[in-house]
Design a protein around this motif. Structure first.
Motif, mmCIF file in Angstrom:
data_model
loop_
_atom_site.group_PDB
_atom_site.id
_atom_site.type_symbol
_atom_site.label_atom_id
_atom_site.label_comp_id
_atom_site.label_asym_id
_atom_site.label_seq_id
_atom_site.Cartn_x
_atom_site.Cartn_y
_atom_site.Cartn_z
ATOM 1 N N UNK A 101 0.825 -1.134 0.104
ATOM 2 C CA UNK A 101 -0.161 0.116 -0.002
ATOM 3 C C UNK A 101 0.793 1.287 0.029
ATOM 4 N N UNK A 102 2.017 1.042 0.928
ATOM 5 C CA UNK A 102 2.822 2.284 0.923
ATOM 6 C C UNK A 102 3.354 2.699 -0.649
ATOM 7 N N UNK A 103 3.716 1.399 -1.058
ATOM 8 C CA UNK A 103 4.497 1.534 -2.774
ATOM 9 C C UNK A 103 3.530 2.260 -3.578
ATOM 10 N N UNK A 104 2.166 1.892 -3.677
ATOM 11 C CA UNK A 104 1.433 2.284 -4.409
ATOM 12 C C UNK A 104 1.197 3.833 -4.037
ATOM 13 N N UNK A 105 1.068 4.119 -2.694
ATOM 14 C CA UNK A 105 0.590 5.786 -2.531
ATOM 15 C C UNK A 105 1.759 6.506 -2.682
ATOM 16 N N UNK A 106 2.969 5.915 -2.335
ATOM 17 C CA UNK A 106 3.990 7.019 -2.083
ATOM 18 C C UNK A 106 5.091 6.606 -3.113
ATOM 19 N N UNK A 107 4.989 5.599 -3.906
ATOM 20 C CA UNK A 107 6.044 5.193 -4.956
ATOM 21 C C UNK A 107 7.083 4.468 -4.203
ATOM 22 N N UNK A 108 7.953 3.928 -4.722
ATOM 23 C CA UNK A 108 9.222 3.240 -4.296
ATOM 24 C C UNK A 108 10.490 3.963 -4.260
ATOM 25 N N UNK A 109 11.352 3.878 -3.201
ATOM 26 C CA UNK A 109 12.624 4.485 -3.102
ATOM 27 C C UNK A 109 13.689 3.677 -3.637
ATOM 28 N N UNK A 356 4.727 -1.948 -11.563
ATOM 29 C CA UNK A 356 5.656 -1.311 -10.933
ATOM 30 C C UNK A 356 7.037 -1.500 -11.237
ATOM 31 N N UNK A 357 7.960 -0.675 -11.024
ATOM 32 C CA UNK A 357 9.372 -0.836 -11.352
ATOM 33 C C UNK A 357 10.045 -0.557 -10.046
ATOM 34 N N UNK A 358 11.181 -1.301 -9.685
ATOM 35 C CA UNK A 358 11.867 -1.232 -8.594
ATOM 36 C C UNK A 358 13.365 -1.137 -8.778
ATOM 37 N N UNK A 359 14.171 -0.074 -8.426
ATOM 38 C CA UNK A 359 15.531 0.139 -8.729
ATOM 39 C C UNK A 359 16.517 -0.558 -7.759
ATOM 40 N N UNK A 360 17.675 -1.081 -8.255
ATOM 41 C CA UNK A 360 18.662 -1.489 -7.254
ATOM 42 C C UNK A 360 20.077 -0.962 -7.387
ATOM 43 N N UNK A 361 20.478 -0.140 -6.603
ATOM 44 C CA UNK A 361 21.644 0.524 -6.820
ATOM 45 C C UNK A 361 22.925 -0.217 -6.533
ATOM 46 N N UNK A 362 22.643 -1.412 -6.160
ATOM 47 C CA UNK A 362 23.723 -2.526 -6.017
ATOM 48 C C UNK A 362 23.586 -3.573 -6.606
ATOM 49 N N UNK A 363 22.613 -4.481 -6.471
ATOM 50 C CA UNK A 363 22.441 -5.608 -7.179
ATOM 51 C C UNK A 363 20.939 -6.115 -7.094
#
Length: 672
Positions: A101-109, A356-363
């Motif tokens: 729910x947080x991902x949908x309302x606030x987006x993913x960091x 949705x998409x989720x970004x990984x800065x390491x792996x």
């Protein structure tokens, strides 16, 4: 908490004072009503009807109405305790909260690591990485929390063909599974937190020392028996030194509580195996070796499943703001940089409707299991070039993804008792249900689990076994439900029942510990939601057929022992039309039997094989990094170059432990 405890205490005092079998049945009706979600009033009504009918031949027009209040208080305590028992098994707080729910309302960091799959491996890695509060982890799981049937590990087979399972079938194979429904091998895998460990038998075996020696011979010299033992002991120590304010993931291992009837069967099997020169194994902490045992370590505690999804992930997640878990999130693609040189994140479908998409800065860490991990890599353009080209999938790396699929497999042999033998009570009997929900004892909390590890190569005295035998369940006559686990065709089950007559049965499952046959996983289409193509190829190699034949001959040797002859135990002739055209008990007959009844053991491995840099068959290197692509790693049973000698959940746990150490080492500068 105190209220629940008092209610439960009063309830147990009330029940222990009741000895009537009718009261037990009434209680069970109430328990079943509460578990299934039926209203308390309905449960009371059903129980009342049963008690009245059992004790009075005249149907009453109404129940007794006069009371001074004490009886009503007891009944209230009764239902409060039953509801407490149910809530203890299904308590949502034992699982991580859903960040959806947080991902949908606030987006993913942005996260340091995005992990695909919250099965055994994914749960361990997420737990270990987030011990460092500076590391941010997103864990994506295609399913949700496990249901109550998962907690009661003896009921796990009821999860087959449910919403909690990936229900796939292998492609037709003339060498195996011909006796199964659809004449195809069934491939269930858990689709929930814990993955398949939430529906397996919970057995935790390390394998044999020589398994890892063979890995080293295949170029995986950084993986040794000594290293696996070290990781095992480290995880066990964590469970013994838990810090309350900072919980740490740990392996929870105990032995099953045997029923008296199980002890009798165990002694029978041990006596027979001893006559054949096999020793009793009192401790499997040093790995599997030739012999028989009932001292089986398992992820259980007081009749409840203790998967690492609970003991690593669930128990730490709510105290770690750096760990986010999103449930019902189907990852459909790994995202890469514009030049396809490195993984950048993933794309997923949330709750079947949000993309949705989720970004990984390491792996990006893929831990979706030996079927779904290669499937995701293929969907993302990593795999055999000809296969990707045929599906118009843009290629990122040409690697042998999906090859090397193998499994222990399982050949059931059924024996009939000519003499009387103590049969364990059914798990569905009222007393069994009451025993479990009140005190976590009885058939629902027990397991027969008598295991033999056999070396059928008579020219070798090696302690490296090639067969795993499990003497499983005494089957009451006519109880066809016992064969639902095997997914056999109705006519075969009917034939077994006819051949059994009025006698009880013993099932002995034989599994290949070192199978030669190899299959593969491929995409059915470019649609990520389409089921995969699974070519299991069980028993396609003559060497596997001959080892299974030696399995049959070994069980027949057991039938010649004084222990087995004392009960008149003999192999049951299972009616199979094609096989019955051949001379019974000939080698050809049993090879035909294998064709029908050799099925999956649901221990798939190998499809993202680990190997040396020079190994053209390898998908990942010894640090589990996908070859030719940066910032992408696979961490699960799919990396095994060869399967371990025993149930695979234990080695998968340790693979994840070792992978975490490697990941932390590779990124120590950035994440310090």
């Amino acid at each position: 908490m105190l209220t629940s405890y008092l209610a439960c205490t009063k309830f147990r005092y009330f029940i222990w004072g009741v000895t009537s079998s009718t009261a037990t049945v009434a209680l069970t009706l109430v328990v079943i009503a509460v578990i299934s979600g039926t209203t308390l009033a309905s449960g009371i009504n059903d129980a009342g009807k049963f008690l009245t009918a059992a004790n009075d031949t005249t149907p009453p027009t109404s129940c007794v109405t006069s009371s001074v209040g004490s009886a009503e208080a007891l009944v209230s305590n009764l239902f409060a305790a039953i509801n407490t028992a149910k809530c203890e098994l299904t308590n949502a707080s034992q699982w991580p909260a859903d960040f959806a729910d947080e991902a949908l309302s606030e987006g993913l960091q942005k996260y340091d690591f995005v992990i695909v799959g919250a099965g055994t491996a994914g749960s361990v890695v997420a737990s270990r990485l987030t011990e460092n509060p500076r590391i941010k982890v997103l864990l994506l799981e295609a399913g949700g929390d496990p249901p109550i049937e998962s907690e009661i590990f003896t009921m796990s087979s009821t999860l087959h063909h449910s919403a909690y399972t990936w229900t796939d079938f292998g492609e037709p194979n003339p060498n195996c599974c011909q006796g199964m429904q659809q004449r195809r091998c069934y491939w269930p895998r858990g689709k929930m937190l814990g993955g398949s460990s939430s529906m397996s038998g919970s057995i935790f075996l390390l394998g044999n020392k020589e398994d890892f020696d063979r890995w080293r011979l295949l170029g995986c010299n950084k993986w040794s028996w000594e290293e696996m033992k070290f990781l095992y002991e480290k995880a066990l120590k964590a469970s013994q030194h838990e810090v309350v304010d900072k919980p740490v993931g740990a392996i929870v291992l105990n032995h099953f509580d045997p029923l008296e009837q199980h002890k009798e069967l165990a002694q029978l099997v041990f006596n027979a195996s001893s006559e054949l020169g096999l020793r009793y194994i009192s401790n499997l902490a040093d790995g599997t070796s030739v012999g028989y045992t009932d001292a089986i370590p398992a992820n259980i505690e007081k009749g409840r499943r203790m998967s690492v999804a609970k003991t690593y992930l669930g128990q730490v997640s709510r105290s770690r703001p750096n760990l986010h878990v999103i449930k019902n999130a189907l990852v459909t693609k790994i995202l890469f940089s514009s030049d396809n040189s490195r993984a950048m994140g993933v794309e997923f479908i949330l709750r079947n409707r949000h993309r949705l998409k989720a970004a990984a800065t390491s792996e990006v860490l893929v831990a979706a299991g030996a079927i779904n991990s290669p499937k995701l890599l293929l969907q993302s353009g990593i795999g055999p070039s000809e296969h990707l080209k045929a599906l118009n999938i843009k290629q990122v790396a040409d690697l042998p993804v999906g090859n090397n699929l193998h499994d222990h497999g399982m050949l059931p042999l059924i024996l009939r008792f000519e003499s009387e033998f103590s049969v364990p009570p059914s798990m569905g009997e009222p007393q069994s249900v009451a025993d479990y929900f009140l005190r976590q004892i009885g058939p629902l909390a027990a397991s027969i689990s008598i295991m033999g590890f056999i070396n059928t190569n008579t020219s070798s005295s090696s302690q490296y076994p090639d067969l795993h035998l499990v003497s499983h369940t005494i089957v009451p006559t006519g109880n066809a439900d016992s064969f639902k686990f095997l997914q056999l065709r109705d006519e075969i089950v009917a034939g077994i029942s006819r051949a059994a007559g009025n006698q009880s049965l013993l099932q002995i499952y034989g599994s290949l510990l070192r199978p030669s046959s190899r299959g593969k996983v491929r995409l059915r289409s470019a649609d990520p939601q389409a089921p995969p193509l699974i070519y299991n190829n069980y028993a396609s190699e003559r060497a596997d057929q001959l080892t299974l034949l030696r399995n049959v001959r070994f069980v027949q040797r057991m039938c010649t022992t004084a222990a087995f002859r004392n009960y008149g135990l003999q192999l049951l002739h299972v009616p199979i039309e094609e096989c019955d055209q051949l001379p019974y008990d000939s080698d050809d007959y049993w090879i035909c039997y294998i064709k029908y009844l050799y099925i999956g053991a649901w221990h798939p491995v190998g499809t993202c094989r680990m190997g040396a840099d020079t190994d053209s068959h390898a998908v990942v290197d010894q640090r589990l990094r996908v070859r030719g692509v940066d910032r992408l790693r696979v961490v699960d049973a799919s990396i095994m170059p060869e399967i371990s000698s025993g149930n695979t959940n234990g080695p998968t746990t340790l693979i994840a432990e070792k992978a975490t150490i490697m990941i932390e080492d590779d990124w120590k500068t950035k994440l310090a």
